[in-house]
Enzyme design. Structure first.
Site, PDB file in Angstrom:
ATOM      1  N   HIS A  18     -82.155   7.122  69.267  1.00 54.76           N
ATOM      2  CA  HIS A  18     -81.287   6.266  68.463  1.00 54.76           C
ATOM      3  C   HIS A  18     -81.009   6.930  67.119  1.00 54.76           C
ATOM      4  O   HIS A  18     -79.878   7.047  66.685  1.00 54.76           O
ATOM      5  CB  HIS A  18     -81.949   4.899  68.220  1.00 54.76           C
ATOM      6  CG  HIS A  18     -81.993   4.027  69.442  1.00 54.76           C
ATOM      7  ND1 HIS A  18     -81.637   2.704  69.414  1.00 54.76           N
ATOM      8  CD2 HIS A  18     -82.346   4.280  70.711  1.00 54.76           C
ATOM      9  CE1 HIS A  18     -81.780   2.180  70.620  1.00 54.76           C
ATOM     10  NE2 HIS A  18     -82.216   3.120  71.414  1.00 54.76           N
ATOM     11  N   HIS A  50     -70.565 -28.667  69.502  1.00 53.88           N
ATOM     12  CA  HIS A  50     -71.799 -28.769  68.722  1.00 53.88           C
ATOM     13  C   HIS A  50     -72.948 -28.437  69.664  1.00 53.88           C
ATOM     14  O   HIS A  50     -73.167 -29.153  70.640  1.00 53.88           O
ATOM     15  CB  HIS A  50     -71.940 -30.203  68.187  1.00 53.88           C
ATOM     16  CG  HIS A  50     -73.181 -30.467  67.400  1.00 53.88           C
ATOM     17  ND1 HIS A  50     -73.252 -30.286  66.031  1.00 53.88           N
ATOM     18  CD2 HIS A  50     -74.413 -30.894  67.782  1.00 53.88           C
ATOM     19  CE1 HIS A  50     -74.458 -30.616  65.605  1.00 53.88           C
ATOM     20  NE2 HIS A  50     -75.183 -30.982  66.642  1.00 53.88           N
TER      21      HIS A  50
END
Lengths: 393, 393
Positions: free
Chosen positions: B304, B207
Site C-alpha cells: 500500500h 430515516h
C-alpha cells in the site's frame, strides 16, 4: 416487488451457511495501532476459535521471520478453525507458505499491477500465467487455494471474469473479490458478485473496506448475491478505517435467523474478544459499535420506552440476552412519558394513578429542561409526590 | 450486468441533488448521553448551517416547555437551512408546532399503533382519517408537510402504500420511510423505496437506524432508489446506536462526485462539528469513523505504502485535503517494504541504493518482530547504515 425480487437469485441463502474468514491476524495487523506479539496472536486465535469462526487468515510468512514463526505456531495449535495464510502471487511466497503448515493459502494480486497492466490486454495473460505457476506449485499439498484480485471494483469486469474463470478451471477452491479501497456501493457488490456467481463453480469470498461506512452492508449484499465466504476482523480493524467487523456481520446474519446463528456461534464471547483486541491496539470500542456499543440497547424516547415495556421486540431486533448483554430503559429526561414513569413507580411499589403520574411527568420534564437527570431524581420525585398524597389523605 | 442494471431506475441520481435533513437536534437528543442546552443547540444549528445541510429537524415542541422555546429560538435565527419540527400525528401537537415558526412539520405515526392495528384493516382508515385531520389543520400555514410511518420495514407494504398514496393526494410535500429498528437490508431498502417512488408524486425521505451497521449503506440505497431526502445526525447519534451519520452520507456522495460535493458542502467544517458534538455528549469519535477516524488516511502495508507514494488514488477514494485532513504513511513496522524506506531516505536526503535499502528493510523487519517501532527508529537505521557505508568507503 421489483423485478429483482422475482428472480430466483433473490431467494436469500441460509444465514448459518455463511463462512467467516477472520482476518484480525492479517488485515488487523495492518491497522495503524496494531502490534501483536506471538502470545497475543495465540490468545486471539483461541478466542476466535471458541467463538466459532470457520477460518483464520494470518499475515504472510514472507513479511518477516516473526510472521513465519507465528504462522507455524498457530497452524500447529490444532484449532477447529482452518488456518489460512495470505501471500502475493509469487512462487517464493508460496513455498514459504507451504512450509508453515497452514491448511489454506490465500493468493492475492497487487492493485498497482492490476490497475496499470489492465490498460493493455496482454497483462491478463501474464497474470493468468503467473497464477497457473503458483497454483501448480501448491497443488498436491492438500491445501485450500484461494485466488483474489485487489481493488476489484476499479478493474475492468471482463478482464476480472476472464482471470477468475481461468483459475476456476485451474482448480482453485475459492476466488476472492476485494473492495480494497472501500469504494463499492451495495448495488455494485450485488451486481459484481452475482455475475461472478454465474461464471465460476468454485466458492466466492468477499473482502470489503469501510472508507464510506458500507463494509458490513456490502458483506451482507455479497453473501446474498452468492458469496460463500466473508472476510472480517474484530471491531473491523485493518488498513485505514478497516473492514467488515466480525460483530457487525454476525449481527446482520442473526436478525435473519436468530436460532441458527445462536447455535452456530458462541455469541456471549463476542464482547470479551472485542474488549481484548481493543485493549491490545489501544482503542475504545466505538460508542455506536454494533451489539456491544455502550448504548446499543439503551432506550430513551417516551414512545420507545412505553412500547419496550410492553414488548421489547417493538424496538429491538437483537435480543441483548443472546449476547450476554442487558437492556436499559432511560426515563430520566424530558422525552419521557407517563407510562414509563408508571412502570418505574410499580418497580418502587408506589401506588400512583394516571392523574398523579401525568402531573409527576410534567414536573420531571420541567426539571429535565434545566439539567441532566438521573434515575434517583425520578425516584425522589415519585416518592415525594406519593408522600404528599398520603399526608393529604 | 444484472437485469437490474439495465433498467432506467438504475441510472443513479446526481449526488449533489440529495437533500440532507440533519436531525442531531431531534434524533440526536434521543441519544443516551445527550443533554443539549439552548445555547448548545444554537451553536450546533449554526455550524450545521455553515456546513450546508438543507434542513434541520428539532425535537417536538410538545416534548417540554424548553423544547418549545428552543424550537422558537432556532426557527427565529434566520438560518439558510429550513427548520423542521417533528410531531406525533395529533392536532394538539400540530397547533403547538405551527406556533413555533418552524418552516416544516414532520408528522410521524407511532410504531406500536402501526404494528398492532395493521393486524386488522380498519386501522388503515383510522390512520388516514387522523392524518387528514392534521394535514388539513396545517394547510394554509405555508408549511412544508411530511408524513412518515415508523418501523416501515416490519409493516404490511400494501397497507403502507395505501396510506402514502392517500396522504400524497392530500397534498403532503414528502412521505417518509423509517427503518426505526435498523432491521432493513440494503436490498429491502432499494425495493421498498423503489416501489414507493412508482406510487407517489411527492418527495420521499429515508430515516435509517444502525443496529446492524447498515445505516449509511441503506441511506445510499434509498437515495439511488428514488428517495430525495436523507435523515442524518452528527456522528450518527440517536436512539440505541443511532442512525446514518452526516459524515458517512456525505462521504458516500463524495466518492460519486467529488467536485459536486466539494461545491455543495463546506467539507473542512465536518471534523469541527463532530468534535464539538462528541464533547457535548461525552463520547470519543470512533477510531473507524468515516473520514475523521484517526486512522482513516493512515497507510501501513508495504504494498500500500509503495503505491500510495506513486499515486495516492491507488488506495484512497477520498482526498483528505478536501476535508482539511492529512495522509500519513507508516513505514516503521514489519509489513513495510524497501520502496517505502527509499522514499523516507530521500526525505532525509540520504543516498542509498537498492541493495542497501533492501538490507536496511531486512534489519528493520527483524527489529519490528520484537517491538513496536517509531519513525525515529527508521531514521536512525537509515542514518547509521549510511554512515557505515561512508566510513567503509
Amino acid at each position: 416487488m421489483s423485478p429483482e425480487s422475482m428472480s430466483p437469485e433473490s431467494m436469500p441463502p441460509e444465514p448459518r451457511s455463511c463462512r467467516i474468514i477472520e482476518s484480525t491476524l492479517r488485515e488487523g495487523e495492518q491497522f495503524a495501532n496494531a502490534f501483536f506479539g506471538t502470545e497475543q496472536k495465540i490468545e486471539i486465535a483461541k478466542r476466535l476459535d471458541a467463538f466459532g469462526v470457520d477460518c483464520m487468515e494470518l499475515t504472510s510468512p514472507a513479511a518477516s521471520d516473526g510472521s513465519r514463526r507465528d504462522c507455524e505456531r498457530i497452524a500447529g495449535l490444532g484449532l477447529r478453525a482452518k488456518i489460512l495464510t495470505h501471500i502475493r502471487c509469487h512462487p517464493d511466497d508460496a513455498r514459504l507458505a507451504v512450509e508453515t503448515g497452514a491448511q489454506g493459502i490465500d493468493i492475492v494480486f497487487g492493485t498497482s499491477s492490476l490497475l496499470r497492466e489492465f490498460s493493455h490486454g496482454r497483462s491478463v495473460d501474464q497474470i493468468v500465467e503467473r497464477a497457473a505457476e503458483v497454483i501448480e506449485l501448491l497443488r498436491g499439498h492438500d491445501l485450500e487455494i484461494r485466488f483474489s484480485s485487489e481493488d476489484s471494483f476499479r478493474s475492468d469486469p471482463e478482464d476480472l471474469f476472464r482471470i477468475y474463470q481461468t483459475v476456476d478451471r485451474l482448480g482453485v477452491h475459492r476466488v476472492g473479490i476485494a473492495d480494497t479501497v472501500g469504494v463499492a456501493s451495495p448495488r455494485a457488490v450485488s451486481q459484481l458478485v452475482g455475475r461472478l456467481r454465474e461464471l465460476v463453480g468454485c466458492d466466492i469470498e468477499f473482502h470489503g473496506h469501510n472508507d464510506t461506512g458500507c463494509a458490513i452492508a456490502n458483506a451482507l449484499c455479497a453473501f446474498d448475491a452468492g458469496a460463500t465466504h466473508i472476510d472480517t476482523s474484530v471491531l473491523g480493524i485493518g488498513e485505514r478505517n478497516g473492514i467488515t467487523s466480525l460483530g457487525g456481520l454476525v449481527a446482520g446474519l442473526y436478525v435473519r435467523d436468530p436460532d441458527g446463528i445462536r447455535e452456530r456461534y458462541d455469541l456471549p464471547l463476542l464482547r470479551g474478544i472485542e474488549n481484548f483486541v481493543a485493549e491490545l491496539v489501544g482503542i475504545d470500542v466505538p460508542f455506536n459499535n454494533v451489539v456491544t456499543g455502550f448504548c446499543a440497547f439503551t432506550h430513551k424516547a417516551g414512545i420507545h420506552a412505553k412500547a419496550m415495556l410492553n414488548n421489547p421486540s417493538t424496538y429491538e431486533i437483537l435480543d441483548p440476552a443472546d449476547f450476554g448483554l442487558e437492556r436499559y430503559i432511560n426515563v430520566a429526561h424530558k422525552l419521557t412519558g407517563w407510562n414509563a414513569l408508571r412502570h418505574r413507580a410499580e418497580q418502587l411499589n408506589l401506588e400512583l394513578d394516571e392523574r398523579e403520574l401525568r402531573e409527576i411527568t410534567r414536573q420531571l420534564k420541567k426539571l429535565a429542561d434545566d439539567k441532566p437527570l438521573g434515575l434517583s431524581d425520578v425516584d425522589t420525585l415519585l416518592r415525594s409526590h406519593r408522600s404528599q398524597e398520603m399526608t393529604l389523605s
